[in-house]
Motif scaffolding. Structure first.
Motif, PDB file in Angstrom:
ATOM      1  N   LEU A 172      41.653  37.319  53.928  1.00  0.00           N
ATOM      2  CA  LEU A 172      40.229  37.472  53.695  1.00  0.00           C
ATOM      3  C   LEU A 172      39.919  36.728  52.392  1.00  0.00           C
ATOM      4  O   LEU A 172      40.559  36.963  51.368  1.00  0.00           O
ATOM      5  CB  LEU A 172      39.972  38.967  53.591  1.00  0.00           C
ATOM      6  N   LYS A 173      38.965  35.781  52.466  1.00  0.00           N
ATOM      7  CA  LYS A 173      38.639  35.009  51.257  1.00  0.00           C
ATOM      8  C   LYS A 173      37.332  35.516  50.678  1.00  0.00           C
ATOM      9  O   LYS A 173      36.276  35.393  51.316  1.00  0.00           O
ATOM     10  CB  LYS A 173      38.514  33.518  51.589  1.00  0.00           C
ATOM     11  N   ILE A 174      37.404  36.087  49.481  1.00  0.00           N
ATOM     12  CA  ILE A 174      36.201  36.610  48.845  1.00  0.00           C
ATOM     13  C   ILE A 174      35.316  35.424  48.444  1.00  0.00           C
ATOM     14  O   ILE A 174      35.779  34.491  47.788  1.00  0.00           O
ATOM     15  CB  ILE A 174      36.549  37.431  47.593  1.00  0.00           C
ATOM     16  N   ASP A 175      34.055  35.466  48.844  1.00  0.00           N
ATOM     17  CA  ASP A 175      33.159  34.342  48.568  1.00  0.00           C
ATOM     18  C   ASP A 175      32.995  34.135  47.066  1.00  0.00           C
ATOM     19  O   ASP A 175      32.945  35.095  46.284  1.00  0.00           O
ATOM     20  CB  ASP A 175      31.796  34.583  49.202  1.00  0.00           C
ATOM     21  N   GLN A 176      32.881  32.838  46.688  1.00  0.00           N
ATOM     22  CA  GLN A 176      32.847  32.528  45.255  1.00  0.00           C
ATOM     23  C   GLN A 176      31.620  33.091  44.538  1.00  0.00           C
ATOM     24  O   GLN A 176      31.643  33.254  43.324  1.00  0.00           O
ATOM     25  CB  GLN A 176      32.988  31.039  45.001  1.00  0.00           C
ATOM     26  N   SER A 177      30.573  33.435  45.287  1.00  0.00           N
ATOM     27  CA  SER A 177      29.382  33.974  44.620  1.00  0.00           C
ATOM     28  C   SER A 177      29.690  35.322  43.937  1.00  0.00           C
ATOM     29  O   SER A 177      29.037  35.678  42.967  1.00  0.00           O
ATOM     30  CB  SER A 177      28.252  34.135  45.635  1.00  0.00           C
ATOM     31  N   PHE A 178      30.682  36.038  44.445  1.00  0.00           N
ATOM     32  CA  PHE A 178      31.039  37.325  43.816  1.00  0.00           C
ATOM     33  C   PHE A 178      31.918  37.124  42.580  1.00  0.00           C
ATOM     34  O   PHE A 178      31.952  37.946  41.687  1.00  0.00           O
ATOM     35  CB  PHE A 178      31.779  38.225  44.808  1.00  0.00           C
ATOM     36  N   ILE A 179      32.663  35.983  42.578  1.00  0.00           N
ATOM     37  CA  ILE A 179      33.585  35.718  41.469  1.00  0.00           C
ATOM     38  C   ILE A 179      32.804  35.144  40.273  1.00  0.00           C
ATOM     39  O   ILE A 179      33.094  35.427  39.122  1.00  0.00           O
ATOM     40  CB  ILE A 179      34.685  34.709  41.909  1.00  0.00           C
ATOM     41  N   ARG A 180      31.778  34.359  40.627  1.00  0.00           N
ATOM     42  CA  ARG A 180      31.036  33.586  39.619  1.00  0.00           C
ATOM     43  C   ARG A 180      30.560  34.444  38.440  1.00  0.00           C
ATOM     44  O   ARG A 180      30.801  34.122  37.298  1.00  0.00           O
ATOM     45  CB  ARG A 180      29.842  32.887  40.283  1.00  0.00           C
ATOM     46  N   GLY A 181      29.905  35.533  38.732  1.00  0.00           N
ATOM     47  CA  GLY A 181      29.303  36.286  37.612  1.00  0.00           C
ATOM     48  C   GLY A 181      30.137  37.464  37.150  1.00  0.00           C
ATOM     49  O   GLY A 181      29.606  38.365  36.502  1.00  0.00           O
ATOM     50  N   LEU A 182      31.421  37.448  37.493  1.00  0.00           N
ATOM     51  CA  LEU A 182      32.270  38.620  37.261  1.00  0.00           C
ATOM     52  C   LEU A 182      32.238  39.138  35.818  1.00  0.00           C
ATOM     53  O   LEU A 182      32.261  40.342  35.589  1.00  0.00           O
ATOM     54  CB  LEU A 182      33.710  38.258  37.656  1.00  0.00           C
ATOM     55  N   GLU A 183      32.125  38.214  34.849  1.00  0.00           N
ATOM     56  CA  GLU A 183      32.174  38.579  33.426  1.00  0.00           C
ATOM     57  C   GLU A 183      31.186  39.681  33.073  1.00  0.00           C
ATOM     58  O   GLU A 183      31.542  40.694  32.500  1.00  0.00           O
ATOM     59  CB  GLU A 183      31.863  37.357  32.538  1.00  0.00           C
ATOM     60  N   ASN A 184      29.927  39.449  33.412  1.00  0.00           N
ATOM     61  CA  ASN A 184      28.897  40.379  32.943  1.00  0.00           C
ATOM     62  C   ASN A 184      28.295  41.237  34.036  1.00  0.00           C
ATOM     63  O   ASN A 184      27.391  42.017  33.785  1.00  0.00           O
ATOM     64  CB  ASN A 184      27.762  39.574  32.278  1.00  0.00           C
ATOM     65  N   ASP A 185      28.760  41.028  35.228  1.00  0.00           N
ATOM     66  CA  ASP A 185      28.112  41.718  36.338  1.00  0.00           C
ATOM     67  C   ASP A 185      28.985  42.863  36.841  1.00  0.00           C
ATOM     68  O   ASP A 185      29.939  42.669  37.585  1.00  0.00           O
ATOM     69  CB  ASP A 185      27.854  40.698  37.464  1.00  0.00           C
ATOM     70  N   HIS A 186      28.627  44.082  36.426  1.00  0.00           N
ATOM     71  CA  HIS A 186      29.457  45.232  36.786  1.00  0.00           C
ATOM     72  C   HIS A 186      29.398  45.524  38.283  1.00  0.00           C
ATOM     73  O   HIS A 186      30.350  46.012  38.871  1.00  0.00           O
ATOM     74  CB  HIS A 186      29.027  46.469  35.982  1.00  0.00           C
ATOM     75  N   GLU A 187      28.249  45.202  38.843  1.00  0.00           N
ATOM     76  CA  GLU A 187      28.105  45.412  40.277  1.00  0.00           C
ATOM     77  C   GLU A 187      29.096  44.535  41.043  1.00  0.00           C
ATOM     78  O   GLU A 187      29.810  45.004  41.922  1.00  0.00           O
ATOM     79  CB  GLU A 187      26.684  45.041  40.688  1.00  0.00           C
ATOM     80  N   ASN A 188      29.132  43.235  40.652  1.00  0.00           N
ATOM     81  CA  ASN A 188      30.075  42.313  41.303  1.00  0.00           C
ATOM     82  C   ASN A 188      31.521  42.751  41.085  1.00  0.00           C
ATOM     83  O   ASN A 188      32.357  42.614  41.973  1.00  0.00           O
ATOM     84  CB  ASN A 188      29.880  40.886  40.786  1.00  0.00           C
ATOM     85  N   GLN A 189      31.791  43.269  39.895  1.00  0.00           N
ATOM     86  CA  GLN A 189      33.153  43.746  39.620  1.00  0.00           C
ATOM     87  C   GLN A 189      33.519  44.850  40.613  1.00  0.00           C
ATOM     88  O   GLN A 189      34.599  44.850  41.202  1.00  0.00           O
ATOM     89  CB  GLN A 189      33.252  44.286  38.190  1.00  0.00           C
ATOM     90  N   ALA A 190      32.566  45.764  40.807  1.00  0.00           N
ATOM     91  CA  ALA A 190      32.820  46.876  41.733  1.00  0.00           C
ATOM     92  C   ALA A 190      33.002  46.357  43.158  1.00  0.00           C
ATOM     93  O   ALA A 190      33.880  46.803  43.893  1.00  0.00           O
ATOM     94  CB  ALA A 190      31.663  47.863  41.671  1.00  0.00           C
ATOM     95  N   ILE A 191      32.153  45.379  43.496  1.00  0.00           N
ATOM     96  CA  ILE A 191      32.243  44.833  44.867  1.00  0.00           C
ATOM     97  C   ILE A 191      33.601  44.174  45.090  1.00  0.00           C
ATOM     98  O   ILE A 191      34.269  44.399  46.105  1.00  0.00           O
ATOM     99  CB  ILE A 191      31.096  43.820  45.131  1.00  0.00           C
ATOM    100  N   VAL A 192      34.021  43.350  44.122  1.00  0.00           N
ATOM    101  CA  VAL A 192      35.285  42.624  44.280  1.00  0.00           C
ATOM    102  C   VAL A 192      36.454  43.619  44.379  1.00  0.00           C
ATOM    103  O   VAL A 192      37.333  43.472  45.229  1.00  0.00           O
ATOM    104  CB  VAL A 192      35.480  41.603  43.137  1.00  0.00           C
TER     105      VAL A 192
END
Ligand code: C2E
Ligand code: CA
Ligand code: CA
Length: 607
Positions: free
Chosen positions: A523-543
């Protein structure tokens, strides 16, 4: 004095002669009179007979015959009574002749009566007649002037032509309407649009021309049959028609293309709700013949007078905008901009040169390394297409792959990619740079092609690459649009020993049940979730959740688009298996990738 007997006798003889003469004259005269009387009687009888014959002819004529004196009907034959639905013999008598003509044709009838009264030639006209109950029907009419019972009169001969008119109307409708959907065809649409533009000029109101193209309609036609395709076209037309406002039009332009004509009030902007209603109507589920279908469309819009001065340029520009909507991901609406035209020209240039791209060797594959986060080794490469266009320079795959899909070239290009990628990977493995797998992207149209499995088998056989070192990447959206086909393909690939990854995960709408059934490897996690990982807690949770989900489903997780140390550390911390991204390397041609592989063969990339 006495008269001699001689004289008396002579006188008597004279008188007798005169009387005899008078008597004979009288006899002659009375004979003459008798003859004359007989002749007159005969003539009268003949006249009566001819009148009777004429009356019979008129009465029995299949054409309606009406005679009017000073517009008042004084005679109507039985055909006239039948035609005008008057059952009693006197129903029409005494009525005004013009009462039998509709308002719209009345002045024409008056003119015609005057014309024949002043000696004009009798001609046939077609009019809309009216019964006394107000119902109307088409007639052909001839009017003549005549003398009736010593008075100037007008005779009207009428024949019902409703059936012919209806047929004519039907033929005209067929010539201007699409047979399948019943809406105006291309020709009629252009006429309606021309009229709309004239109205818009006069009242300074806007007109919007919408160009609709159904997404993936060809697929429906090819895979479910034309009867399903026809049903979809009819349903879509009906649904759009039901949400259009009065006066707005939908017409079929051809195939799965429709054109909308929307009118606006002065200074009005196009109401987004109308566009939404139309697109939603198309998107409603269609259940037919056991199939559950969901249609989306791409819609382009051009505004009059800003985006075109005539019907042709407006439709063309709406079409250009539709193309842009389609390129931007389908199920979208897009307004025309002048800049698009330039891009459209370029797009056509790309399409026309795409057919021979393989013969001219303008395509090449670049490779981006994929690193195992647990071992720190490069374990694979993703093959990514590049096109070096002789005039337009390097074209990214996002630009030309949708065009290749549309014009059908993707099948050939896809086969070339498979062959090329397997060959390169086999070479690197043979050179001791492995074990190294290669990931190859597949597009929708390739999935539709019956040759796909054969192409994969051929590429593996000819290059000697073990099937386990080939990973096929299918986007999430692609798999979910046609689950049954995806399932079937994945089963076949699994049997062959080829790996399968779901690409761009998180951008579609996977159901977990399907993810499990699809027999996937990665399963390849789409790069849009990786992009903002630094400041985006929501994306962190999603990943984090995606990694967990993948592991629960016994899938391998790959993160793509990794550009920073933070992202890498985060992924490692949460147990992601592999990554690729600019942090290590941009995709590059085989020489560069080969050098990178040699360099890092023994050294660990991450610790
Ligand atoms: P994709 O499969 O999601 O490929 C990953 C894209 O992300 C590639 O773009 C890659 O160059 C880019 N990328 C990789 N690392 C990074 C990073 O760290 N940051 C950023 N911003 N981007 C990164 P590319 O090469 O332009 O390809 C775009 C898309 O074109 C691919 O998306 C894939 O869907 C399609 N594509 C490429 N090659 C092929 C092919 O051979 N066949 C088919 N059907 N599609 C292809
Ligand atoms: Ca990919
Ligand atoms: Ca991707």
């Amino acid at each position: 004095m006495s008269i001699s007997p001689e004289i008396l006798a002579r006188q008597l003889a004279r008188e007798t002669h005169a009387r005899q003469q008078a008597e004979s004259l009288l006899e002659q005269k009375s004979l003459e009179l008798f003859h004359q009387a007989r002749q007159r009687e005969q003539a009268l009888a003949e006249l009566r007979e001819s009148e009777e014959r004429y009356r019979l002819i008129v009465e029995l004529s299949p054409d309606a015959i009406l005679i009017a004196v000073d517009e008042e009907i004084v005679f109507a034959n039985s055909a006239a009574r039948l035609l005008f639905n008057e059952t009693t013999a006197n129903g029409l008598l005494g009525k005004n002749l013009l009462e039998l003509t509709t308002e719209q044709d009345r002045s024409k009838a008056v003119q015609e009566l005057q014309r024949v009264a002043s000696g004009g030639r009798c001609i046939e006209t077609e009019e809309l007649a009216m019964r006394l109950d107000g119902s109307t029907f088409s007639v052909s009419v001839q009017r003549v002037a005549l003398t009736y019972q010593g008075k100037h009169a007008a005779q009207m001969v009428a024949r019902d032509i409703s059936a012919r008119k209806q047929l004519e109307h039907q033929l005209a409708h067929q010539a201007s309407h699409d047979i399948l959907t019943g809406v105006p065809n291309r020709q009629r649409l252009t006429d309606i649009l021309e009229q709309a533009l004239r109205y818009a000029d006069r009242y300074a109101t806007p007109v919007w021309v919408g160009f609709i193209d159904l997404d993936r309609f060809k697929f429906i036609n090819d895979h479910y049959g034309h009867h399903v395709g026809d049903h979809v076209l009819r349903t879509v037309t009906e649904r759009v028609r039901s949400v259009l406002r009065n006066g707005d039009t939908i017409g079929r332009f051809g195939g799965d293309e429709f054109v909308l004509l929307l009118h606006g009030a002065q200074h009005e902007q196009l109401n987004a709700a109308i566009v939404e209603r139309i697109m939603d109507a198309i998107n409603l589920p269609i259940v037919f013949d056991g199939h559950h279908l969901r249609i989306t469309c791409s819609l382009g819009l051009a505004t009059y007078p800003d985006d075109g001065e005539n019907s042709q340029s407006l439709i063309e520009h709406a079409d250009v905008a539709m193309y842009r909507a389609k390129e931007s991901g389908r199920h979208l609406c897009q307004f025309y901009t002048a800049q698009m035209n330039q891009q459209f020209v370029e797009r056509n240039q790309l399409e026309s040169t795409l057919y021979t791209v393989l013969d001219r060797n303008e395509l090449q594959l670049h490779y981006q390394p994929i690193v195992n986060l647990h071992s720190g080794h490069i374990v694979g490469v993703e093959a990514l297409l590049r096109w070096d266009h002789p005039e337009l320079g390097r074209i990214p795959p996002d630009r030309f792959i949708p065009i290749a899909e549309e014009c059908g070239m993707i099948t050939k290009i896809g086969a070339w990619v498979l062959q090329q990628a397997c060959m390169q990977c086999a070479q690197w493995n043979a050179a001791g740079l492995g074990p190294l797998r290669v990931s190859v992207n597949l597009s929708v149209r390739q999935l539709d092609s019956p040759d796909l499995v054969a192409n994969i088998a051929t590429a593996l056989k000819q290059t000697g690459l073990p099937p386990s070192l080939l990973e096929i990447e299918l986007t999430e959206t692609l798999m979910m649009t046609d689950i049954d086909r995806a399932l079937h393909l994945l089963q076949t690939l699994r049997k062959m020993g080829v790996r399968v990854a779901v690409d761009d995960f998180g951008t579609g709408y996977s159901s977990f049940a399907y993810l499990k059934r699809l027999l996937l490897d990665s399963l390849k996690i789409d790069q849009s979730f990786i992009r903002g990982l630094e400041n985006d807690h929501e994306n962190q949770a999603i990943v984090r959740t995606m990694i967990q989900l993948a592991h629960n489903l016994k899938l391998h997780v790959i993160a793509e688009g990794v550009e920073t140390d933070f992202q890498l550390a985060f992924l490692k911390q949460w147990g992601c298996d592999e990554f690729q991204g600019y942090l290590l390397s941009q995709p590059q041609h085989s020489d560069g990738t080969g050098a990178l592989l040699s360099k890092h063969q023994s050294s660990l990339l991450i610790t």
